[in-house]
Design an enzyme around this catalytic site. Sequence first.
Site, PDB file in Angstrom:
ATOM      1  N   ASN A 127       0.809  -1.210   0.000  1.00  0.00           N
ATOM      2  CA  ASN A 127       0.000   0.000   0.000  1.00  0.00           C
ATOM      3  C   ASN A 127       0.849   1.271   0.000  1.00  0.00           C
ATOM      4  O   ASN A 127       0.404   2.303  -0.488  1.00  0.00           O
ATOM      5  CB  ASN A 127      -0.929  -0.012   1.228  1.00  0.00           C
ATOM      6  CG  ASN A 127      -1.589   1.327   1.469  1.00  0.00           C
ATOM      7  OD1 ASN A 127      -2.456   1.744   0.703  1.00  0.00           O
ATOM      8  ND2 ASN A 127      -1.169   2.019   2.521  1.00  0.00           N
ATOM      9  N   TYR A 139       4.098   9.731 -11.813  1.00  0.00           N
ATOM     10  CA  TYR A 139       3.170   9.015 -10.926  1.00  0.00           C
ATOM     11  C   TYR A 139       2.382   7.975 -11.726  1.00  0.00           C
ATOM     12  O   TYR A 139       2.305   6.796 -11.344  1.00  0.00           O
ATOM     13  CB  TYR A 139       2.207   9.983 -10.240  1.00  0.00           C
ATOM     14  CG  TYR A 139       1.137   9.254  -9.458  1.00  0.00           C
ATOM     15  CD1 TYR A 139       1.469   8.537  -8.311  1.00  0.00           C
ATOM     16  CD2 TYR A 139      -0.192   9.241  -9.881  1.00  0.00           C
ATOM     17  CE1 TYR A 139       0.493   7.836  -7.607  1.00  0.00           C
ATOM     18  CE2 TYR A 139      -1.157   8.551  -9.184  1.00  0.00           C
ATOM     19  CZ  TYR A 139      -0.812   7.845  -8.045  1.00  0.00           C
ATOM     20  OH  TYR A 139      -1.772   7.139  -7.358  1.00  0.00           O
ATOM     21  N   GLY A 198     -11.211  10.439  -1.440  1.00  0.00           N
ATOM     22  CA  GLY A 198     -11.021  11.524  -0.477  1.00  0.00           C
ATOM     23  C   GLY A 198     -10.768  11.023   0.927  1.00  0.00           C
ATOM     24  O   GLY A 198     -10.721   9.827   1.185  1.00  0.00           O
ATOM     25  N   PHE A 237      -3.477  11.941   0.546  1.00  0.00           N
ATOM     26  CA  PHE A 237      -2.917  11.820  -0.797  1.00  0.00           C
ATOM     27  C   PHE A 237      -2.716  13.172  -1.483  1.00  0.00           C
ATOM     28  O   PHE A 237      -1.604  13.507  -1.932  1.00  0.00           O
ATOM     29  CB  PHE A 237      -3.814  10.919  -1.657  1.00  0.00           C
ATOM     30  CG  PHE A 237      -3.343  10.763  -3.073  1.00  0.00           C
ATOM     31  CD1 PHE A 237      -2.366   9.834  -3.393  1.00  0.00           C
ATOM     32  CD2 PHE A 237      -3.877  11.544  -4.097  1.00  0.00           C
ATOM     33  CE1 PHE A 237      -1.919   9.683  -4.706  1.00  0.00           C
ATOM     34  CE2 PHE A 237      -3.439  11.396  -5.404  1.00  0.00           C
ATOM     35  CZ  PHE A 237      -2.459  10.469  -5.704  1.00  0.00           C
TER      36      PHE A 237
END
Length: 251
Positions: free
Chosen positions: A81, A147, A181, A185
Amino acid sequence: MIVFITGATAGFGAAMARTFVRNGHRAIISGRRADRLQALAAELGEAALPLLLDVTDKVSISTALDSIPADWQAIDVLINNAGLALNVAPAHEASLEDWDTMIATNISGLVAMTRALLPAMVARGSGTIINLGSVAGDTPYPGGNVYGATKAFVEQFTLNLRADLVGTGVRATNLAPGLCGGTEFSNVRLKGNDEAAAKVYEGTQPLTAEDIAETAYWIATLPPHINVNRIEMMPTCQGYGPLNIKRKLAT
């Protein structure tokens, strides 16, 4: 079941730890922030084992793994993760340091953790690896540059794991969320600009960390003959748009 979660000090990782423990499993929770790690461990009790670990540091990984008690070592699920996005600048203006950090965390760290835990899973003939990808790994957008490329790597690496692991009893899944949300991040990506980060989710009902955690739990607890190759998730307010075209007005 014992689940090993990287990046468990916030967001998806913390939500996953709570979900697995709430359902009667044990969680090895790892991360770089000792205070947050200890707070989560105190919340979850004896079903959680905190492990200070930086996935970008191979020595940190080996030291942490060597410290795992014997009765915690038969790890059933690895959730890769730990990851991040930094900046939304176009490629010609982006910071090379930011690019290096994303590659070190999202690619090298994920690979190192997988290689460290995979042999024992294969030897036991069972195990599940869940890699956190992103819709950005499949759908380009301005400012996504490195990314998005790191998440494309996650997709292909997971599929290649599947090719190598056929018949071993070990499973591999790319879990690829869209707009989500309630996590750090966007705050991290926008270098602490909380106002700009809030605008990313303004007027939307995004996915939540709990949504991602429940999905990871479902994947991990399916019957062992089932492999979910890839799950892409989006909130209903998000979808696909037209190609990006820059137009010049005629003069």
